[in-house]
Design a protein around this motif. Structure first.
Motif, short mmCIF file in Angstrom:
data_model
loop_
_atom_site.label_atom_id
_atom_site.label_comp_id
_atom_site.label_asym_id
_atom_site.label_seq_id
_atom_site.Cartn_x
_atom_site.Cartn_y
_atom_site.Cartn_z
N GLY A 1 -47.45 -49.55 0.47
CA GLY A 1 -46.61 -49.51 -0.72
C GLY A 1 -46.32 -50.85 -1.35
N LEU A 2 -46.97 -51.92 -0.90
CA LEU A 2 -46.72 -53.25 -1.47
C LEU A 2 -47.62 -53.45 -2.67
N THR A 3 -47.30 -52.76 -3.77
CA THR A 3 -48.17 -52.75 -4.94
C THR A 3 -47.92 -53.89 -5.90
N CYS A 4 -46.97 -54.77 -5.59
CA CYS A 4 -46.66 -55.87 -6.50
C CYS A 4 -47.68 -57.00 -6.38
N GLY A 5 -48.59 -56.92 -5.40
CA GLY A 5 -49.59 -57.97 -5.24
C GLY A 5 -49.13 -59.10 -4.34
N GLY A 6 -47.93 -59.02 -3.81
CA GLY A 6 -47.42 -60.07 -2.96
C GLY A 6 -47.82 -59.90 -1.51
N ILE A 7 -47.54 -60.91 -0.71
CA ILE A 7 -47.82 -60.90 0.71
C ILE A 7 -46.55 -61.32 1.44
N LEU A 8 -46.22 -60.60 2.50
CA LEU A 8 -45.05 -60.88 3.31
C LEU A 8 -45.45 -61.10 4.76
N ASP A 9 -44.92 -62.15 5.38
CA ASP A 9 -44.96 -62.29 6.83
C ASP A 9 -43.59 -61.96 7.36
N ILE A 10 -43.52 -61.01 8.29
CA ILE A 10 -42.24 -60.53 8.79
C ILE A 10 -42.19 -60.67 10.30
N LEU A 11 -41.17 -61.38 10.78
CA LEU A 11 -40.89 -61.49 12.21
C LEU A 11 -40.01 -60.32 12.62
N VAL A 12 -40.50 -59.54 13.60
CA VAL A 12 -39.73 -58.41 14.11
C VAL A 12 -39.46 -58.69 15.58
N GLU A 13 -38.19 -58.73 15.95
CA GLU A 13 -37.82 -59.14 17.31
C GLU A 13 -36.74 -58.24 17.87
N PRO A 14 -36.78 -58.03 19.19
CA PRO A 14 -35.70 -57.28 19.84
C PRO A 14 -34.50 -58.18 20.05
N VAL A 15 -33.32 -57.66 19.79
CA VAL A 15 -32.10 -58.46 19.94
C VAL A 15 -31.10 -57.71 20.81
N ASP A 16 -30.62 -58.39 21.84
CA ASP A 16 -29.50 -57.92 22.64
C ASP A 16 -28.94 -59.14 23.37
N ALA A 17 -28.01 -58.93 24.27
CA ALA A 17 -27.36 -60.06 24.93
C ALA A 17 -28.32 -60.87 25.78
N SER A 18 -29.38 -60.26 26.29
CA SER A 18 -30.32 -61.00 27.13
C SER A 18 -31.33 -61.80 26.32
N THR A 19 -31.74 -61.29 25.16
CA THR A 19 -32.75 -61.98 24.35
C THR A 19 -32.15 -62.99 23.38
N PHE A 20 -30.88 -62.81 23.01
CA PHE A 20 -30.24 -63.68 22.02
C PHE A 20 -28.80 -63.90 22.45
N PRO A 21 -28.58 -64.67 23.52
CA PRO A 21 -27.21 -64.85 24.02
C PRO A 21 -26.28 -65.56 23.06
N GLU A 22 -26.82 -66.30 22.10
CA GLU A 22 -25.97 -67.03 21.14
C GLU A 22 -25.58 -66.19 19.93
N PHE A 23 -26.06 -64.94 19.88
CA PHE A 23 -25.88 -64.15 18.65
C PHE A 23 -24.42 -64.02 18.25
N ALA A 24 -23.54 -63.71 19.19
CA ALA A 24 -22.13 -63.51 18.84
C ALA A 24 -21.54 -64.77 18.24
N GLU A 25 -21.91 -65.93 18.77
CA GLU A 25 -21.39 -67.18 18.24
C GLU A 25 -21.96 -67.47 16.86
N VAL A 26 -23.23 -67.15 16.66
CA VAL A 26 -23.85 -67.31 15.34
C VAL A 26 -23.16 -66.40 14.33
N ALA A 27 -22.90 -65.15 14.72
CA ALA A 27 -22.25 -64.21 13.81
C ALA A 27 -20.86 -64.70 13.41
N ARG A 28 -20.12 -65.23 14.38
CA ARG A 28 -18.78 -65.75 14.05
C ARG A 28 -18.86 -66.92 13.09
#
Length: 374
Positions: free
Chosen positions: A88-115
């Motif tokens: 469905g990307l008919t605009c002619g553009g190109i996207l690179d997308i990082l898709v990653e799992p996030v939880d307390a073990s993979t991103f322990p700093e997340f709560a501090e970043v969110a704050r």
């Protein structure tokens, strides 16, 4: 990530693993900029957008797979016309997308970043998106410290992290989000390793001087564009929160005295709407010697010429005067306060992205540009 922060914070606090998809690079007329995010919960709930609807279905499926596998991936969409049409990307553009799992073990700093994001403190998240090492390896950088590593367990991690920290803090100071490249050991002259830096800086400031009806319209459009808006005027009868409900703060003070006490950086916008010499000349004398990225002043061309003469008498150089955008705004034929505010907003957008200001129908080439000077 700001757009999805409330939802993903709840998932994180509940101990869930979710898939976080972030646009890390774009080419041609991509529909969303780097940093645009979409998240998928373990139950299949979706928040946010990475393409305005073009590739969300494909990203959703990938996010569900990432939650199951626990492995981050970078996926390109729109590599060919056939692929673009398929998702469905008919605009002619190109996207690179990082898709990653996030939880307390993979991103322990997340709560501090969110704050930090919620309270408007500066923080940046740097993630490996290509090259040797683990895709999704992450380092969180604050102005005064850092956590995590772009090369966990590698002997050269300290060198790579130190090189990235310097660059990330420079980007964070300017509120820039984008990619940086290094050699596997942090060599800046090489580019095998791609690192996406997502900066969460406090919003840029819009300083509006002159508590008039035009200022109310400028405050509204400035808030809409994401600025922290301050309205300042020396007259208490006009500078009231009731007259400027959209402003983050309304200050009663002589404009030049207020500006002298404010921290101004390259992202700051200064709009002088007073068109009264006793206010705007001392104010502009100071403003034009700050690093503000935009300084505009309202008034007719005759007012502008008189103002320039007064500023020259005050000792400003021609180089300093050349920074002044006056009459303020783009030539849209604006007449009302609201129309004038749109013309000022249009000039701010043009300055940020380097557009021509002409109708797109009369131009050729790419629609979306890199930041001017970027």
């Amino acid at each position: 990530m700001r757009d999805v922060l409330n939802a993903i914070s709840k998932w994180y606090e509940a101990g869930e693993t979710f898939g976080l998809a972030t646009v890390v690079n774009t080419f041609r007329s991509a529909p969303r900029p780097p940093g645009a995010a979409m998240a998928v919960s373990a139950d299949g709930e979706v928040v946010g957008s990475v393409s305005g609807g073009c590739v969300e279905g494909a990203v959703y499926d990938l996010a569900r797979s990432v939650i199951e596998s626990g492995e981050a991936v970078v996926q390109r969409y729109g590599v060919s016309d056939d692929d673009a049409f398929a998702v469905g990307l008919t605009c002619g553009g190109i996207l690179d997308i990082l898709v990653e799992p996030v939880d307390a073990s993979t991103f322990p700093e997340f709560a501090e970043v969110a704050r930090a994001i919620k309270r408007g403190s500066a923080v940046a998240v740097a993630s490996v998106t290509a090259g040797p090492g683990a895709i999704g390896a992450r380092r969180v950088v604050w102005p005064d410290r850092a956590s995590g590593s772009l090369a966990p367990g590698r002997s050269y991690a300290d060198r790579l992290d130190a090189a990235a920290d310097d660059d990330v803090r420079g980007m964070l100071a300017q509120g820039l989000t984008g990619q940086r490249h290094y050699g596997p050991k942090g060599e800046r002259r090489l580019d095998e390793l791609a690192v996406f830096v997502h900066s969460f800086a406090p919003p840029p400031r819009l300083l509006v001087f002159g508590a008039i009806d035009f200022a109310a319209a400028v405050a509204r459009v400035g808030k809409f564009l994401g600025y922290h808006v301050t309205v300042c005027d020396a007259r208490p009868v006009f500078a009231t929160t009731k007259r400027f409900p959209e402003a983050d703060e309304v200050v009663v003070k002589w404009p030049h005295r207020f500006l002298a006490d404010v921290q101004v950086d390259e992202r700051t916008v200064i709009c002088v709407l007073t068109h009264d010499p006793k206010f705007d000349v001392p104010l502009l004398e100071l403003a034009l010697r700050t690093p503000a990225g935009y300084i505009g002043a309202m008034g007719s061309r005759r007012t502008h010429e008189d103002r320039l003469d007064r500023l020259r008498e005050a000792g400003l150089t021609e180089e300093e005067l050349a920074r002044l955008r006056s009459p303020i705004g783009l030539d849209l034929g604006a007449r009302t306060p609201e129309e004038t505010a749109v013309s000022i907003a249009a000039e701010l957008i043009q300055l940020r992205w380097g557009g021509s200001g002409r109708p797109l129908a009369t131009t050729e080439g790419r629609i979306h540009r890199e930041p001017a000077g970027g």
